[in-house]
Design a protein around this motif. Structure first.
Motif, PDB file in Angstrom:
ATOM      1  N   ARG A  10       0.839  -1.206   0.000  1.00 52.44           N
ATOM      2  CA  ARG A  10       0.000   0.000   0.000  1.00 52.44           C
ATOM      3  C   ARG A  10       0.871   1.252   0.000  1.00 52.44           C
ATOM      4  O   ARG A  10       0.605   2.217  -0.707  1.00 52.44           O
ATOM      5  CB  ARG A  10      -0.881   0.042   1.246  1.00 52.44           C
ATOM      6  CG  ARG A  10      -2.144  -0.746   1.141  1.00 52.44           C
ATOM      7  CD  ARG A  10      -2.934  -0.659   2.431  1.00 52.44           C
ATOM      8  NE  ARG A  10      -4.187  -1.380   2.287  1.00 52.44           N
ATOM      9  CZ  ARG A  10      -5.341  -0.822   1.888  1.00 52.44           C
ATOM     10  NH1 ARG A  10      -5.396   0.456   1.637  1.00 52.44           N
ATOM     11  NH2 ARG A  10      -6.428  -1.546   1.745  1.00 52.44           N
TER      12      ARG A  10
ATOM     13  N   LYS B 210      -8.520   1.310   8.559  1.00 44.67           N
ATOM     14  CA  LYS B 210      -7.495   1.539   7.536  1.00 44.67           C
ATOM     15  C   LYS B 210      -7.666   2.996   7.119  1.00 44.67           C
ATOM     16  O   LYS B 210      -8.785   3.472   7.001  1.00 44.67           O
ATOM     17  CB  LYS B 210      -7.749   0.670   6.290  1.00 44.67           C
ATOM     18  CG  LYS B 210      -7.504  -0.799   6.485  1.00 44.67           C
ATOM     19  CD  LYS B 210      -7.908  -1.538   5.212  1.00 44.67           C
ATOM     20  CE  LYS B 210      -8.058  -3.013   5.488  1.00 44.67           C
ATOM     21  NZ  LYS B 210      -8.727  -3.715   4.395  1.00 44.67           N
TER      22      LYS B 210
ATOM     23  N   HIS C  55      -8.045   5.898   4.689  1.00 43.34           N
ATOM     24  CA  HIS C  55      -8.317   6.171   3.279  1.00 43.34           C
ATOM     25  C   HIS C  55      -8.123   7.673   3.075  1.00 43.34           C
ATOM     26  O   HIS C  55      -8.807   8.472   3.674  1.00 43.34           O
ATOM     27  CB  HIS C  55      -9.756   5.798   2.907  1.00 43.34           C
ATOM     28  CG  HIS C  55     -10.083   4.367   3.206  1.00 43.34           C
ATOM     29  ND1 HIS C  55     -11.353   3.898   3.240  1.00 43.34           N
ATOM     30  CD2 HIS C  55      -9.296   3.317   3.478  1.00 43.34           C
ATOM     31  CE1 HIS C  55     -11.342   2.612   3.527  1.00 43.34           C
ATOM     32  NE2 HIS C  55     -10.099   2.248   3.684  1.00 43.34           N
TER      33      HIS C  55
ATOM     34  N   PRO D 216     -17.088   0.879  -5.028  1.00 45.31           N
ATOM     35  CA  PRO D 216     -15.835   1.402  -4.473  1.00 45.31           C
ATOM     36  C   PRO D 216     -14.671   0.533  -4.932  1.00 45.31           C
ATOM     37  O   PRO D 216     -14.833  -0.682  -5.102  1.00 45.31           O
ATOM     38  CB  PRO D 216     -16.011   1.256  -2.966  1.00 45.31           C
ATOM     39  CG  PRO D 216     -17.416   0.890  -2.730  1.00 45.31           C
ATOM     40  CD  PRO D 216     -18.028   0.438  -3.994  1.00 45.31           C
ATOM     41  N   PHE D 217     -13.566   1.164  -5.150  1.00 45.94           N
ATOM     42  CA  PHE D 217     -12.382   0.431  -5.599  1.00 45.94           C
ATOM     43  C   PHE D 217     -11.199   0.988  -4.818  1.00 45.94           C
ATOM     44  O   PHE D 217     -11.014   2.199  -4.749  1.00 45.94           O
ATOM     45  CB  PHE D 217     -12.197   0.669  -7.110  1.00 45.94           C
ATOM     46  CG  PHE D 217     -11.146  -0.203  -7.735  1.00 45.94           C
ATOM     47  CD1 PHE D 217     -11.283  -1.584  -7.747  1.00 45.94           C
ATOM     48  CD2 PHE D 217     -10.013   0.355  -8.312  1.00 45.94           C
ATOM     49  CE1 PHE D 217     -10.313  -2.395  -8.332  1.00 45.94           C
ATOM     50  CE2 PHE D 217      -9.042  -0.444  -8.894  1.00 45.94           C
ATOM     51  CZ  PHE D 217      -9.194  -1.826  -8.903  1.00 45.94           C
ATOM     52  N   PRO D 218     -10.411   0.128  -4.171  1.00 46.26           N
ATOM     53  CA  PRO D 218      -9.346   0.665  -3.312  1.00 46.26           C
ATOM     54  C   PRO D 218      -8.306   1.441  -4.106  1.00 46.26           C
ATOM     55  O   PRO D 218      -8.001   1.070  -5.248  1.00 46.26           O
ATOM     56  CB  PRO D 218      -8.735  -0.587  -2.684  1.00 46.26           C
ATOM     57  CG  PRO D 218      -9.161  -1.717  -3.542  1.00 46.26           C
ATOM     58  CD  PRO D 218     -10.448  -1.333  -4.193  1.00 46.26           C
ATOM     59  N   GLY D 219      -7.781   2.482  -3.501  1.00 45.70           N
ATOM     60  CA  GLY D 219      -6.729   3.280  -4.157  1.00 45.70           C
ATOM     61  C   GLY D 219      -5.595   2.405  -4.687  1.00 45.70           C
ATOM     62  O   GLY D 219      -5.164   2.580  -5.831  1.00 45.70           O
ATOM     63  N   PRO D 220      -5.082   1.441  -3.890  1.00 43.50           N
ATOM     64  CA  PRO D 220      -3.987   0.607  -4.394  1.00 43.50           C
ATOM     65  C   PRO D 220      -4.446  -0.440  -5.409  1.00 43.50           C
ATOM     66  O   PRO D 220      -3.644  -1.272  -5.848  1.00 43.50           O
ATOM     67  CB  PRO D 220      -3.447  -0.089  -3.132  1.00 43.50           C
ATOM     68  CG  PRO D 220      -4.101   0.581  -1.980  1.00 43.50           C
ATOM     69  CD  PRO D 220      -5.367   1.185  -2.468  1.00 43.50           C
TER      70      PRO D 220
ATOM     71  N   ARG E 172      -5.501  -6.961  -3.980  1.00 41.96           N
ATOM     72  CA  ARG E 172      -6.348  -8.143  -4.216  1.00 41.96           C
ATOM     73  C   ARG E 172      -5.505  -9.291  -4.757  1.00 41.96           C
ATOM     74  O   ARG E 172      -6.026 -10.335  -5.139  1.00 41.96           O
ATOM     75  CB  ARG E 172      -7.484  -7.795  -5.185  1.00 41.96           C
ATOM     76  CG  ARG E 172      -8.459  -6.836  -4.550  1.00 41.96           C
ATOM     77  CD  ARG E 172      -9.606  -6.465  -5.451  1.00 41.96           C
ATOM     78  NE  ARG E 172     -10.478  -5.523  -4.770  1.00 41.96           N
ATOM     79  CZ  ARG E 172     -11.467  -4.866  -5.349  1.00 41.96           C
ATOM     80  NH1 ARG E 172     -11.712  -5.061  -6.639  1.00 41.96           N
ATOM     81  NH2 ARG E 172     -12.217  -4.029  -4.666  1.00 41.96           N
TER      82      ARG E 172
ATOM     83  N   GLN F  90     -20.632  -4.438  -3.272  1.00 47.64           N
ATOM     84  CA  GLN F  90     -19.297  -4.640  -3.850  1.00 47.64           C
ATOM     85  C   GLN F  90     -19.063  -6.136  -4.076  1.00 47.64           C
ATOM     86  O   GLN F  90     -19.461  -6.967  -3.253  1.00 47.64           O
ATOM     87  CB  GLN F  90     -18.252  -4.124  -2.872  1.00 47.64           C
ATOM     88  CG  GLN F  90     -16.946  -3.738  -3.503  1.00 47.64           C
ATOM     89  CD  GLN F  90     -16.006  -3.065  -2.517  1.00 47.64           C
ATOM     90  OE1 GLN F  90     -16.312  -2.946  -1.329  1.00 47.64           O
ATOM     91  NE2 GLN F  90     -14.863  -2.635  -2.996  1.00 47.64           N
TER      92      GLN F  90
ATOM     93  N   PHE G  32     -20.127   0.288   4.773  1.00 47.70           N
ATOM     94  CA  PHE G  32     -18.789  -0.328   4.690  1.00 47.70           C
ATOM     95  C   PHE G  32     -18.066  -0.405   6.038  1.00 47.70           C
ATOM     96  O   PHE G  32     -16.958  -0.904   6.108  1.00 47.70           O
ATOM     97  CB  PHE G  32     -17.896   0.358   3.628  1.00 47.70           C
ATOM     98  CG  PHE G  32     -18.411   0.132   2.236  1.00 47.70           C
ATOM     99  CD1 PHE G  32     -18.068  -1.018   1.534  1.00 47.70           C
ATOM    100  CD2 PHE G  32     -19.259   1.046   1.635  1.00 47.70           C
ATOM    101  CE1 PHE G  32     -18.572  -1.253   0.262  1.00 47.70           C
ATOM    102  CE2 PHE G  32     -19.762   0.820   0.358  1.00 47.70           C
ATOM    103  CZ  PHE G  32     -19.408  -0.329  -0.330  1.00 47.70           C
TER     104      PHE G  32
ATOM    105  N   LYS H 148     -17.916  -8.627   8.085  1.00 49.85           N
ATOM    106  CA  LYS H 148     -17.024  -7.615   8.648  1.00 49.85           C
ATOM    107  C   LYS H 148     -17.727  -6.979   9.835  1.00 49.85           C
ATOM    108  O   LYS H 148     -18.805  -6.419   9.621  1.00 49.85           O
ATOM    109  CB  LYS H 148     -16.693  -6.551   7.603  1.00 49.85           C
ATOM    110  CG  LYS H 148     -15.935  -5.343   8.188  1.00 49.85           C
ATOM    111  CD  LYS H 148     -15.695  -4.244   7.174  1.00 49.85           C
ATOM    112  CE  LYS H 148     -14.960  -3.090   7.827  1.00 49.85           C
ATOM    113  NZ  LYS H 148     -14.599  -2.028   6.902  1.00 49.85           N
TER     114      LYS H 148
ATOM    115  N   THR I 226     -12.302  -7.866   6.975  1.00 50.67           N
ATOM    116  CA  THR I 226     -12.564  -6.584   6.316  1.00 50.67           C
ATOM    117  C   THR I 226     -13.099  -6.943   4.934  1.00 50.67           C
ATOM    118  O   THR I 226     -13.114  -8.112   4.558  1.00 50.67           O
ATOM    119  CB  THR I 226     -11.296  -5.714   6.207  1.00 50.67           C
ATOM    120  OG1 THR I 226     -10.242  -6.506   5.666  1.00 50.67           O
ATOM    121  CG2 THR I 226     -10.883  -5.171   7.549  1.00 50.67           C
ATOM    122  N   VAL I 227     -13.539  -5.943   4.184  1.00 53.83           N
ATOM    123  CA  VAL I 227     -14.073  -6.238   2.850  1.00 53.83           C
ATOM    124  C   VAL I 227     -12.934  -6.733   1.961  1.00 53.83           C
ATOM    125  O   VAL I 227     -13.006  -7.806   1.361  1.00 53.83           O
ATOM    126  CB  VAL I 227     -14.744  -4.990   2.227  1.00 53.83           C
ATOM    127  CG1 VAL I 227     -15.172  -5.280   0.793  1.00 53.83           C
ATOM    128  CG2 VAL I 227     -15.948  -4.574   3.065  1.00 53.83           C
ATOM    129  N   GLU I 228     -11.876  -5.960   1.894  1.00 54.97           N
ATOM    130  CA  GLU I 228     -10.703  -6.378   1.119  1.00 54.97           C
ATOM    131  C   GLU I 228      -9.919  -7.412   1.926  1.00 54.97           C
ATOM    132  O   GLU I 228     -10.035  -7.477   3.148  1.00 54.97           O
ATOM    133  CB  GLU I 228      -9.804  -5.163   0.831  1.00 54.97           C
ATOM    134  CG  GLU I 228     -10.486  -4.023   0.080  1.00 54.97           C
ATOM    135  CD  GLU I 228     -10.773  -4.332  -1.371  1.00 54.97           C
ATOM    136  OE1 GLU I 228     -10.200  -5.309  -1.909  1.00 54.97           O
ATOM    137  OE2 GLU I 228     -11.585  -3.606  -1.973  1.00 54.97           O
TER     138      GLU I 228
END
Ligand code: XMP
Length: 508
Positions: free
Chosen positions: A293, A338, A340, A385-389, A394, A429, A463, A500, A504-506
């Motif tokens: 990350r 986490k 964000h 939603p899509f994580p920044g990294p 994933r 998601q 979330f 969760k 966590t989701v990711e």
């Protein structure tokens, strides 16, 4: 413009209250309970809503407010803690309730303007351990439950209303009607907050502010920056330059889709920075999640700002910051699991005329409505939603090009099947994870030793908590079958059934 103040005493539904008010076409803003009364007076609100909160009003360290607020002539609605606070401020009695109420409870209401178009008996959502044992002088009790002698009270002379329950949550059957009554019958609002006028007003303001200068926007392909780009493009066209960094960790074909959308549908300068290889090099040998990350974040920052440094005439810097990123909470100590980062940091050597945040007053659903009206494709406006990294978190373990390709292909199959079965917009998601585990399988007469893909799909409102989605077995079977057949390098699929918390989701 008419405005409602949501005065935040630290409750968990505070943003929801503001959103519900806005759903009634009245602009609402949230301010912490530490905001001075003079400031509130100055802002000329049509009404004030005191939110809930986790404290007891008779505990002196709890959030309180200047009692004078009850006399400034602006209608007030107190909810839960806010209701008890009004009682306490006005001289009523608040105690620990002999029976705490939690969940759906029947309330019996007196016919009144406040309960207009609400049946005498209805279900409301309660969550309290204290209660008003005696309403203050001048207040009339207009709602009771079996265990709560004052579930709703009003002082019509002063236009002060209060409910022990939560009208903002959907479990309160007529909660929306009650808020409507407060806004339209008590505060006499007209309902001026509509997205079309927001677009026209914002475009006008942006033109005035920007003049003949330039604007730079970092476009990620997410909802917020896409809608900010659409608005700015409408306002100043080619004076806008969008910088889109493709680090190679997006979903299949996503980079091309973003480029095509903004170069064909909108008037702007579009700069795509292709740095897929650079990111892969930096991630070589790294498998620790936080380290990944960190590298992705830092490299993004470097690549992005190096590109901006190349722009000769910089002008203003725009960001897709939205309202929830700006709200200062009444409690201020919400746990962050986490981090964000929503506001981009500017390096010291890059100077702009100023920062522009055209969406800073909007909630996410409002941003989406604006996006639709601007003609941004629904794939972007309703994007999950899509994580920044990106796919970097994933792919469990080290990231390389081959793994990215496998994950992109598997994820594309999942998305295709979900869309065909109408799950695209029904689930919060869903995505695939390349687990980093290899398992033995058999294909034809051959033994295989290939990758294990996990499917993650969740339902959630916010979330902060989430549940795994009960996707029908037939759909999971089809996805599993297609991925193992169509994606080279994958021979087994599992479905993640963790909620969760504790997950966590990711996965990283
Ligand atoms: P977690 O994994 O924390 O995810 O349960 C909650 C939501 O946040 C998304 N997420 C991120 N979004 N930058 C983001 O903008 C990030 O670094 C990040 N990490 C997780 C996640 O996809 C989910 O929707």
């Amino acid at each position: 413009m008419e405005k409602i103040l949501v005065l935040d005493f630290g409750g968990q539904y505070n943003q929801l209250i503001a959103r519900r008010v806005r759903d009634h076409r009245v602009y609402a803003e949230i301010l912490p309970y530490t905001t001075p009364l003079d400031e509130i007076r100055k802002r000329k609100y049509k009404g004030i809503i005191f939110t809930g909160g986790p404290n007891s009003v008779f505990d002196m360290s709890s959030p309180h407010y200047d009692k004078e607020i009850l006399n400034i002539g602006v209608p007030i609605l107190g909810i839960c803690y806010g209701c008890q606070l009004i009682s306490w401020m006005a001289g009523g009695e608040v105690k620990t309730a002999p029976v705490s109420e939690y969940g759906k409870i029947e309330v019996r209401a007196k016919s009144s303007l406040f309960f207009n178009n609400i049946p005498e008996k209805s279900i409301v959502w309660m969550s309290h351990t204290d209660y008003i044992s005696k309403a203050p002088d001048g207040f009339e009790v207009v709602g009771v439950t079996d265990d709560c002698p004052c579930a709703a009270m009003q002082n019509t002379k002063k236009n002060i209303y209060a409910v022990q329950f939560h009208p903002e949550v959907t479990h309160s059957e007529y909660g929306n009607q009650l808020l409507y009554n407060f806004l339209y019958e008590v505060c006499k609002c007209k309902g001026e907050w509509v997205m079309d006028s927001f677009i026209d007003d914002t475009v006008k303001k942006l033109r005035e502010q920007i003049g003949d200068k330039n604007v730079i926007l970092g476009l990620s392909g997410g909802v917020d920056s896409s809608v900010a780009a659409g608005l700015l493009s409408r306002a100043v066209g080619k004076q806008l330059t969008c910088v889109f960094v493709d680090q190679g960790l997006m979903r299949k074909d996503e980079g091309d889709f973003v480029e095509k959308t903004f170069t064909t549908l909108f008037d702007m300068n579009f700069v795509r920075v292709n740095c897929q290889k650079h990111f892969m090099d930096k991630l070589k040998g790294v498998s620790e999640p936080e380290q990944k990350r960190k590298i992705i974040g830092e490299e993004f920052f470097n690549v992005f700002w190096n590109e901006i440094r190349k722009q000769s005439d910089k002008g203003y810097f725009a960001q897709g910051t939205i309202y929830p990123d700006c709200i200062e909470s009444g409690k201020g100590d919400a746990d962050v699991i986490k981090t964000h980062h929503n506001r981009v940091k500017t390096p010291e050597d890059v100077q702009f005329l100023g920062i522009i945040e055209p969406l800073a007053d909007l909630f996410k659903d409002e941003v989406r409505r604006v996006g639709e009206r601007l003609g941004i494709p629904k794939e972007l406006v309703w994007r999950q939603p899509f994580p920044g990294p990106g796919l970097g978190v994933r792919i469990i373990g080290e990231v390389n090009e081959e793994k990215v390709k496998i994950l992109q292909e598997a994820d594309a199959v999942l998305r295709d099947e979900m869309a065909k079965n109408g799950y695209e917009s029904n689930l919060a998601q869903f995505f695939c994870v390349l687990t980093g585990v290899k398992t033995v399988g058999v294909m034809g007469d051959h033994r295989t030793y290939e990758n294990l893909i996990a499917i993650r799909a969740v339902t959630t409102d916010d979330f902060m908590t989430a549940d795994w989605a009960r996707i029908p077995y037939d759909i999971l079977a089809k996805v599993s079958n297609r991925i193992t057949n169509e994606v080279e390098g994958v021979n087994r699929i599992v479905y993640d059934i963790t909620s969760k918390p504790p997950g966590t989701v990711e996965w990283e």
